[in-house]
Scaffold this motif. Sequence first.
Motif, PDB file in Angstrom:
ATOM      1  N   THR A 187     -12.624   2.307  -3.450  1.00  0.00           N
ATOM      2  CA  THR A 187     -12.990   2.296  -2.026  1.00  0.00           C
ATOM      3  C   THR A 187     -12.550   3.555  -1.285  1.00  0.00           C
ATOM      4  O   THR A 187     -12.802   3.679  -0.103  1.00  0.00           O
ATOM      5  CB  THR A 187     -12.359   1.081  -1.303  1.00  0.00           C
ATOM      6  OG1 THR A 187     -10.932   1.206  -1.351  1.00  0.00           O
ATOM      7  CG2 THR A 187     -12.789  -0.237  -1.941  1.00  0.00           C
ATOM      8  N   SER A 188     -11.847   4.480  -1.970  1.00  0.00           N
ATOM      9  CA  SER A 188     -11.560   5.770  -1.336  1.00  0.00           C
ATOM     10  C   SER A 188     -12.471   6.814  -1.977  1.00  0.00           C
ATOM     11  O   SER A 188     -12.914   6.626  -3.118  1.00  0.00           O
ATOM     12  CB  SER A 188     -10.093   6.171  -1.516  1.00  0.00           C
ATOM     13  OG  SER A 188      -9.861   6.615  -2.845  1.00  0.00           O
TER      14      SER A 188
ATOM     15  N   ASP B 251       0.834  -1.199   0.000  1.00  0.00           N
ATOM     16  CA  ASP B 251       0.000   0.000   0.000  1.00  0.00           C
ATOM     17  C   ASP B 251       0.871   1.252   0.000  1.00  0.00           C
ATOM     18  O   ASP B 251       1.796   1.366   0.804  1.00  0.00           O
ATOM     19  CB  ASP B 251      -0.879  -0.015   1.265  1.00  0.00           C
ATOM     20  CG  ASP B 251      -1.820   1.180   1.343  1.00  0.00           C
ATOM     21  OD1 ASP B 251      -1.979   1.889   0.328  1.00  0.00           O
ATOM     22  OD2 ASP B 251      -2.398   1.385   2.425  1.00  0.00           O
TER      23      ASP B 251
ATOM     24  N   GLY C 115      -7.111   5.270  -5.442  1.00  0.00           N
ATOM     25  CA  GLY C 115      -6.639   5.684  -6.758  1.00  0.00           C
ATOM     26  C   GLY C 115      -5.292   5.096  -7.150  1.00  0.00           C
ATOM     27  O   GLY C 115      -5.019   4.891  -8.337  1.00  0.00           O
TER      28      GLY C 115
ATOM     29  N   THR D 103     -14.454   2.791   6.762  1.00  0.00           N
ATOM     30  CA  THR D 103     -13.118   2.488   7.287  1.00  0.00           C
ATOM     31  C   THR D 103     -12.044   3.424   6.721  1.00  0.00           C
ATOM     32  O   THR D 103     -10.871   3.289   7.055  1.00  0.00           O
ATOM     33  CB  THR D 103     -12.724   1.029   6.955  1.00  0.00           C
ATOM     34  OG1 THR D 103     -12.855   0.823   5.544  1.00  0.00           O
ATOM     35  CG2 THR D 103     -13.602   0.031   7.696  1.00  0.00           C
TER      36      THR D 103
ATOM     37  N   GLU E  40       1.634   5.347  -2.305  1.00  0.00           N
ATOM     38  CA  GLU E  40       2.047   5.989  -3.561  1.00  0.00           C
ATOM     39  C   GLU E  40       3.497   5.614  -3.904  1.00  0.00           C
ATOM     40  O   GLU E  40       3.871   5.529  -5.075  1.00  0.00           O
ATOM     41  CB  GLU E  40       1.889   7.512  -3.427  1.00  0.00           C
ATOM     42  CG  GLU E  40       2.291   8.331  -4.642  1.00  0.00           C
ATOM     43  CD  GLU E  40       1.236   8.398  -5.752  1.00  0.00           C
ATOM     44  OE1 GLU E  40       0.021   8.371  -5.468  1.00  0.00           O
ATOM     45  OE2 GLU E  40       1.650   8.480  -6.929  1.00  0.00           O
TER      46      GLU E  40
ATOM     47  N   THR F 180     -17.875   1.222   2.116  1.00  0.00           N
ATOM     48  CA  THR F 180     -16.443   1.040   2.360  1.00  0.00           C
ATOM     49  C   THR F 180     -15.818   2.305   2.960  1.00  0.00           C
ATOM     50  O   THR F 180     -14.756   2.237   3.576  1.00  0.00           O
ATOM     51  CB  THR F 180     -15.684   0.662   1.068  1.00  0.00           C
ATOM     52  OG1 THR F 180     -15.824   1.727   0.117  1.00  0.00           O
ATOM     53  CG2 THR F 180     -16.201  -0.626   0.461  1.00  0.00           C
TER      54      THR F 180
ATOM     55  N   LYS G 229      -8.111   7.105 -17.268  1.00  0.00           N
ATOM     56  CA  LYS G 229      -6.654   7.313 -17.181  1.00  0.00           C
ATOM     57  C   LYS G 229      -6.047   6.326 -16.195  1.00  0.00           C
ATOM     58  O   LYS G 229      -6.503   6.209 -15.058  1.00  0.00           O
ATOM     59  CB  LYS G 229      -6.337   8.742 -16.727  1.00  0.00           C
ATOM     60  CG  LYS G 229      -6.483   9.756 -17.842  1.00  0.00           C
ATOM     61  CD  LYS G 229      -5.530  10.929 -17.667  1.00  0.00           C
ATOM     62  CE  LYS G 229      -6.112  12.008 -16.799  1.00  0.00           C
ATOM     63  NZ  LYS G 229      -5.157  13.099 -16.552  1.00  0.00           N
TER      64      LYS G 229
ATOM     65  N   LYS H  63       3.822   2.906  -6.371  1.00  0.00           N
ATOM     66  CA  LYS H  63       3.164   3.034  -7.690  1.00  0.00           C
ATOM     67  C   LYS H  63       4.237   3.003  -8.777  1.00  0.00           C
ATOM     68  O   LYS H  63       4.486   3.986  -9.474  1.00  0.00           O
ATOM     69  CB  LYS H  63       2.365   4.347  -7.715  1.00  0.00           C
ATOM     70  CG  LYS H  63       1.312   4.424  -8.800  1.00  0.00           C
ATOM     71  CD  LYS H  63       0.485   5.687  -8.642  1.00  0.00           C
ATOM     72  CE  LYS H  63      -0.278   6.033  -9.894  1.00  0.00           C
ATOM     73  NZ  LYS H  63      -0.970   7.336  -9.773  1.00  0.00           N
TER      74      LYS H  63
END
Length: 374
Positions: A129-130, A71, A105, A172, A73, A169, A142, A76
């Motif tokens: 979920t965000s 998890d 994202g 949480t 950025e 979701t 994109k 990524k």
Amino acid sequence: VEVEWLSVKGACGISYPVAVGPGLLEDAFPGFVTEKGFGRVAVVSNDTVAPLYGEALVERIPGSFLISVPDGEQYKTPATIRMIYDGLLANGADRSTPVVVLGGGVIGDMAGFAAATFMRGVPLVQAPTSLLAMVDASIGGKVGFDLPQGKNLVGAFKDPLAVFADIETLDTLPPEEMRTGMSEVIKAGLIADPPLLDMLVPDDRKRMHYRDRERLGRIIRRAMAVKIGVVEQDRLEGGIRAYLNLGHTFAHALELVTDFRVTHGEAVAVGLVAAARLSERLSLCDGALVGRVESVVQSLRPADGPVGHPIPESGPEDLWAAMQHDKKWRNGRPRFVLLRATGEPVVVEDIPRDAVLEVLERIGEGFATPSGWT
Ligand SMILES: NC(=O)c1ccc[n+]([C@@H]2O[C@H](COP(=O)([O-])OP(=O)(O)OC[C@H]3O[C@@H](n4cnc5c(N)ncnc54)[C@H](O)[C@@H]3O)[C@@H](O)[C@H]2O)c1
Ligand SMILES: [Zn+2]
């Protein structure tokens, strides 16, 4: 609370549905995947979201398997994309195996890119979920990842078969992530839905909690509708898709000079006010608009948050220098999305440096900054 269906006109005029509401991961979403008659199904998530929702989801979808990546950025990267390819191959995925993205994202962009490229492209389904992924990243096609040289430097356009935004979701989702998403919702309101701005104040501003699910669902749907409207008119980012950059030239500079200690949401909130102030400075709008943007942004902050100048260690010149890296500036020419009024964005080029610096000198002034970056 009802599930609502929106629709997005994507590539080649092909539309895909967007469902918003509570409980979608329990019922409508596994139902959709099963109905489509896929053989294997890859659910791609991260180590935070997989235990919360991923493991239960693969149990509900026959023939599905879970790929979970780290998890954040900072992951990524091409190395993480490679992990997704490896997971697909290890589980016998082929050209017909859909990738179902479950998460924010970051995972949406990465797993979306994997879906766009694995065996030259497999079907993609988005389950954001965000809040940010729901109202922004999951819509518009994109996808991509970061390189050490910069964010989102490699990517593609890949429309999903469908988007399922299960608002349950969000229970949480950490409050600072809710705040980040809400900054994008304010942006959406300022671009094209001014009445949305009157609906946003949470019941508990510290926890960013919305007791009334119906209202939260409505907020998300309307922000999605703004994004859908923009991308439908400009799928490949030639023109008005730039409106989605409102406040972001300032925001990216703030993130850069503070080494990303400022959350994206905080930076966007301050950036939206800065964009309004620059609009007034250039006589595009009057002071009332600035007051309006300030009060909306302020109304989402906790009343007892600290107030102060956000960047004591760097001045307006540093921010100006950071702005020169903006990908969306053509040939280094200052280019801002500004406002003539709420709901009336405009792209303005070649703004005098002095005008921008005047705004930068007072950036963040008078704000409560709950994430503690003062
Ligand atoms: N493709 C696009 O059009 C587009 C648009 C905007 C942003 N983006 C990208 O989106 C990314 C930011 O997305 P984000 O803000 O969702 O960040 P994120 O994906 O990092 O999610 C934020 C955090 O919340 C966690 N999380 C997500 N859902 C959760 C839940 N329901 N419960 C608990 N924790 C949860 C995540 O694991 C992560 O730790 C950036 O990389 C940005 O480039 C893409
Ligand atoms: Zn943003």
